[in-house]
Structures are given as structure tokens and as C-alpha cells.
Design a protein around this motif. Structure first.
Motif, short mmCIF file in Angstrom:
data_model
loop_
_atom_site.label_atom_id
_atom_site.label_comp_id
_atom_site.label_asym_id
_atom_site.label_seq_id
_atom_site.Cartn_x
_atom_site.Cartn_y
_atom_site.Cartn_z
N THR A 120 33.25 88.18 -28.91
CA THR A 120 34.01 89.19 -28.17
C THR A 120 35.42 89.40 -28.26
OG1 THR A 120 33.29 87.92 -25.79
CG2 THR A 120 31.91 89.35 -26.78
N LEU A 121 35.89 90.58 -27.16
CA LEU A 121 37.14 90.49 -28.10
C LEU A 121 37.94 90.08 -26.26
CD1 LEU A 121 37.22 94.35 -28.44
CD2 LEU A 121 38.32 91.93 -30.28
N SER A 122 37.28 89.49 -25.22
CA SER A 122 37.82 89.18 -24.21
C SER A 122 36.30 87.90 -23.72
CB SER A 122 38.33 89.25 -23.33
OG SER A 122 37.14 91.09 -23.17
N ILE A 123 36.78 87.12 -22.98
CA ILE A 123 36.21 85.95 -22.85
C ILE A 123 35.89 86.82 -20.83
CG2 ILE A 123 36.05 84.76 -24.22
CD1 ILE A 123 37.81 82.82 -21.52
N ASN A 124 34.80 86.13 -20.15
CA ASN A 124 34.80 86.56 -18.32
C ASN A 124 34.95 85.57 -18.06
OD1 ASN A 124 33.96 87.03 -16.29
ND2 ASN A 124 31.55 87.44 -16.42
N THR A 125 36.59 85.29 -17.85
CA THR A 125 37.74 84.05 -16.91
C THR A 125 36.36 83.63 -15.87
OG1 THR A 125 38.71 85.53 -15.64
CG2 THR A 125 39.46 84.31 -18.26
N GLN A 126 36.12 84.57 -14.90
CA GLN A 126 35.65 84.07 -13.69
C GLN A 126 34.27 83.59 -14.19
OE1 GLN A 126 34.47 87.20 -11.58
NE2 GLN A 126 33.08 86.13 -9.83
N LEU A 127 33.33 83.54 -15.06
CA LEU A 127 32.46 83.09 -15.62
C LEU A 127 32.76 81.26 -15.95
CD1 LEU A 127 29.58 82.65 -15.84
CD2 LEU A 127 29.55 84.06 -17.58
N ALA A 128 33.86 81.57 -16.70
CA ALA A 128 34.67 79.72 -17.55
C ALA A 128 34.96 79.17 -16.75
CB ALA A 128 35.73 80.55 -18.67
N LEU A 129 35.66 79.70 -15.20
CA LEU A 129 35.75 78.60 -14.15
C LEU A 129 35.00 78.57 -13.87
CD1 LEU A 129 39.51 80.89 -13.39
CD2 LEU A 129 39.28 79.05 -14.43
N SER A 130 33.90 79.97 -13.60
CA SER A 130 32.98 78.71 -12.89
C SER A 130 32.00 77.73 -13.41
CB SER A 130 32.29 79.79 -12.89
OG SER A 130 30.72 79.56 -12.18
N ASP A 131 31.92 78.08 -14.98
CA ASP A 131 31.11 76.86 -15.33
C ASP A 131 32.33 75.39 -15.81
OD1 ASP A 131 29.11 78.04 -16.25
OD2 ASP A 131 29.77 79.37 -18.24
N TYR A 132 33.51 75.67 -15.92
CA TYR A 132 33.75 74.26 -15.40
C TYR A 132 34.22 73.68 -14.27
CZ TYR A 132 38.36 71.34 -16.38
OH TYR A 132 38.70 70.14 -16.25
N SER A 133 34.18 74.23 -13.55
CA SER A 133 33.88 74.38 -12.15
C SER A 133 32.71 73.06 -11.79
CB SER A 133 34.55 74.63 -11.01
OG SER A 133 33.64 75.76 -10.73
N ASP A 134 31.53 74.02 -12.03
CA ASP A 134 30.28 73.50 -11.96
C ASP A 134 30.36 71.53 -12.85
OD1 ASP A 134 29.21 75.28 -10.66
OD2 ASP A 134 28.64 75.98 -12.61
N ALA A 135 31.36 71.98 -14.12
CA ALA A 135 31.33 70.72 -14.86
C ALA A 135 32.10 69.77 -13.94
CB ALA A 135 32.31 70.94 -16.27
N LEU A 136 33.00 70.42 -13.30
CA LEU A 136 33.45 68.40 -12.50
C LEU A 136 33.00 68.83 -11.27
CD1 LEU A 136 35.99 67.96 -12.06
CD2 LEU A 136 36.94 69.82 -10.83
N ILE A 137 32.15 69.43 -10.98
CA ILE A 137 30.73 69.04 -10.15
C ILE A 137 30.36 68.00 -10.23
CG2 ILE A 137 30.04 69.70 -7.70
CD1 ILE A 137 31.32 72.36 -7.42
N SER A 138 29.34 68.08 -11.31
CA SER A 138 28.61 67.85 -11.33
C SER A 138 29.17 66.11 -11.63
CB SER A 138 28.25 68.67 -12.83
OG SER A 138 27.03 67.43 -13.64
N ALA A 139 30.62 66.10 -12.56
CA ALA A 139 30.98 64.63 -12.85
C ALA A 139 31.13 64.00 -11.95
CB ALA A 139 32.37 65.15 -13.41
N PHE A 140 31.88 64.88 -10.79
CA PHE A 140 32.08 63.77 -9.68
C PHE A 140 30.25 63.65 -8.79
CE2 PHE A 140 36.59 64.38 -9.56
CZ PHE A 140 37.29 63.79 -9.18
N ASN A 141 30.03 63.82 -8.56
CA ASN A 141 28.51 63.82 -8.09
C ASN A 141 28.02 62.83 -9.58
OD1 ASN A 141 29.18 65.62 -5.96
ND2 ASN A 141 27.70 67.04 -6.77
N SER A 142 28.05 62.23 -10.17
CA SER A 142 27.32 61.43 -11.42
C SER A 142 27.79 60.91 -11.52
CB SER A 142 27.09 62.61 -11.83
OG SER A 142 26.47 63.39 -12.29
N LEU A 143 29.42 60.44 -11.01
CA LEU A 143 30.11 58.91 -11.24
C LEU A 143 30.73 58.45 -10.37
CD1 LEU A 143 31.76 60.71 -14.54
CD2 LEU A 143 30.05 59.19 -14.61
N VAL A 144 31.14 59.34 -9.20
CA VAL A 144 31.45 58.48 -7.91
C VAL A 144 30.29 56.85 -7.44
CG1 VAL A 144 32.15 58.81 -5.59
CG2 VAL A 144 32.91 60.12 -7.34
#
Length: 260
Positions: free
Chosen positions: A168-192
Motif C-alpha cells: 500500500t501507499l502507507s502503512i498503519n504505524t499504530q499497528l506496526a508499533l503494536s506488533d513490535y511491542s508484542d514482539a518485545l513483550i514476548s521476547a522478555f517474557n520468554s528469555l528472562v
């Protein structure tokens, strides 16, 4: 597959170049941030050729998702498509890189808990210096990244992303940041959890050493037992290391196959 390749030759040359460049934008953005490939130890020419090779392999598979956008395309729309595709690819690569960054953070905590923080060494994965255990965990994670075909899982997810997230001509920045924060939370919850045995060991040992030091204040127990604490930490690491690395690789691979 042969019919797809033949249909590519039927496209006008300018549309074929734009098609390849749009695929290259998403693939190149992912390569720039993907673990191992984004390392400063990898020459830029190697990363460029890898991105070109992957783009050539992926282009016939995703042609149907991009060709409809090429009708009456203008320079402004092309620029916006390139920007959005590059950002989307970078987000996908950075989401996987998060697990390796969190592992590096956890390994620094483990190094501090076991008393190895003072021993610095040259960085192997990147040019920055770090602790011995940090470099050891980083190199082990990179080896597992290729040994368990996680890089192929990322590329497969990259192909599948064209069918779930169309250009698309533009991406949904809110959804993109939400996906990145989900990855960060999942990584910390798993790897800590990887560093938790060493943190518990450090608390118990230092509490026992401090208690003994209070009972015998004349003898510097803390300085005498430093080497014994480090040896115990290395012994614990020797026992748990196979399970810890296996847990890291499975958690990372499961997240890649589930989210990508």
C-alpha cells in the motif's frame, strides 16, 4: 512455476523493473535488520547481493500481489510504495532481532551475577566490546539461527506477508508499533527465564557469603570466595547451557512461525 516465469516476460520492461525494485525494498529492509545479516561484520556488498538474490527468488511468487498496482503508477505513488515497503520489511527484520537483543541483555545480567562483567573481550557479532558470556551467547544464538533454519522461516514469512499485508501507499504505524511491542513483550517474557537460575544462584550465594562474613568479620570471606562463586556459576552454566539454548531456539522459532 514455469507459467509464472513466462508471465513475467510478458510484462513491459519498465513494469518489470519496478516490480523487482518493490520486492527488493521489502526484502532489503528485512535483511538490514535481520539477525546475523545485519551484523557490522558482514560486508555491505554481501548484504546487497543477498538481498538481490532473495528478491529475484521471491519476485515470481508475489507478482500477482504487486502487478495490479503498477497500472498508471506515478512517481509520487512509486516513492510512497518504496517507503512503505522498506518500513514494513525493516519492521519484520527488527521484530526477529528483538529476541537476540533481549538475549544479549539477559547474558549481560548473567555475566554480572556470576562476576564475569569485568572480563571484556572484542565483539564477535558486532564491533562493540562486551563481556565473555555476552559474546558466547550471541555467537551461540547466531549459530542456532542458521542451524535450525530460522532464516528460512523468516524468508517464508516474508513471502506470506505479501498475501496478508498487501503493498500500500502507507502503512498503519499504530499497528506496526503494536506488533513490535508484542514482539518485545514476548521476547522478555520468554528469555528472562534463561537468566533466572543464575540470578537465584547469585542471590543465595551472596546472601550466604555475607552471612558468613558477619560471623567472621576478621576474615575477608567475600574476597576469598569470589573465585568459588565464579566456579559455581560456570558449573551451573555447564549443566544448564544445552537446555537454555534449546529453549531460546524453540521460543524464537515458534514466534517466527506463529507471527510471520
Amino acid at each position: 512455476m514455469q507459467q509464472i516465469i513466462v508471465s513475467l516476460y510478458k510484462l513491459p520492461l519498465d513494469n518489470l523493473v519496478i516490480l523487482f525494485f518493490l520486492v527488493f525494498a521489502r526484502v532489503g529492509g528485512c535483511i538490514m535488520f535481520m539477525p546475523a545479516f545485519s551484523s557490522s561484520r558482514v560486508p555491505r556488498q554481501v548484504r546487497l547481493f543477498l538481498a538481490v538474490a532473495f528478491s529475484l527468488a521471491i519476485t515470481p511468487l508475489v507478482k500477482g500481489q504487486i502487478v495490479p498496482l503498477l497500472a498508471n503508477i506515478t512517481n509520487t505513488k512509486l516513492f510512497l510504495l518504496i517507503c512503505s515497503e522498506s518500513m514494513l520489511g525493516a519492521l519484520m527484520g527488527a521484530s526477529v532481532q528483538v529476541f537476540f537483543l533481549v538475549l544479549q541483555f539477559v547474558s549481560s545480567v548473567v555475566s554480572l551475577a556470576l562476576g564475569f562483567q569485568a572480563q571484556k573481550s572484542f565483539g564477535i557479532v558486532d564491533s562493540s566490546s562486551g563481556g565473555i558470556l555476552e559474546n558466547f551467547f550471541s555467537v551461540s544464538a547466531i549459530v542456532l539461527f542458521f542451524a535450525m533454519d530460522m532464516h528460512m522461516a523468516v524468508l517464508k514469512g516474508l513471502v506470506n506477508s505479501y498475501f496478508s499485508i498487501k503493498p500500500t501507499l502507507s502503512i498503519n504505524t499504530q499497528l506496526a508499533l503494536s506488533d513490535y511491542s508484542d514482539a518485545l513483550i514476548s521476547a522478555f517474557n520468554s528469555l528472562v527465564r534463561i537468566g533466572s537460575p543464575f540470578i537465584v544462584y547469585s542471590i543465595l550465594v551472596n546472601f550466604a557469603v555475607g552471612l558468613i562474613n558477619k560471623l567472621t568479620p576478621i576474615i575477608p570471606i567475600y574476597f576469598i570466595t569470589t573465585s568459588a562463586v565464579m566456579f559455581g556459576g560456570l558449573l551451573l552454566l555447564y549443566i544448564l547451557l544445552p537446555e537454555l539454548l534449546n529453549y531460546f531456539s524453540l521460543e524464537t522459532l515458534n514466534w517466527i512461525t506463529r507471527q510471520m
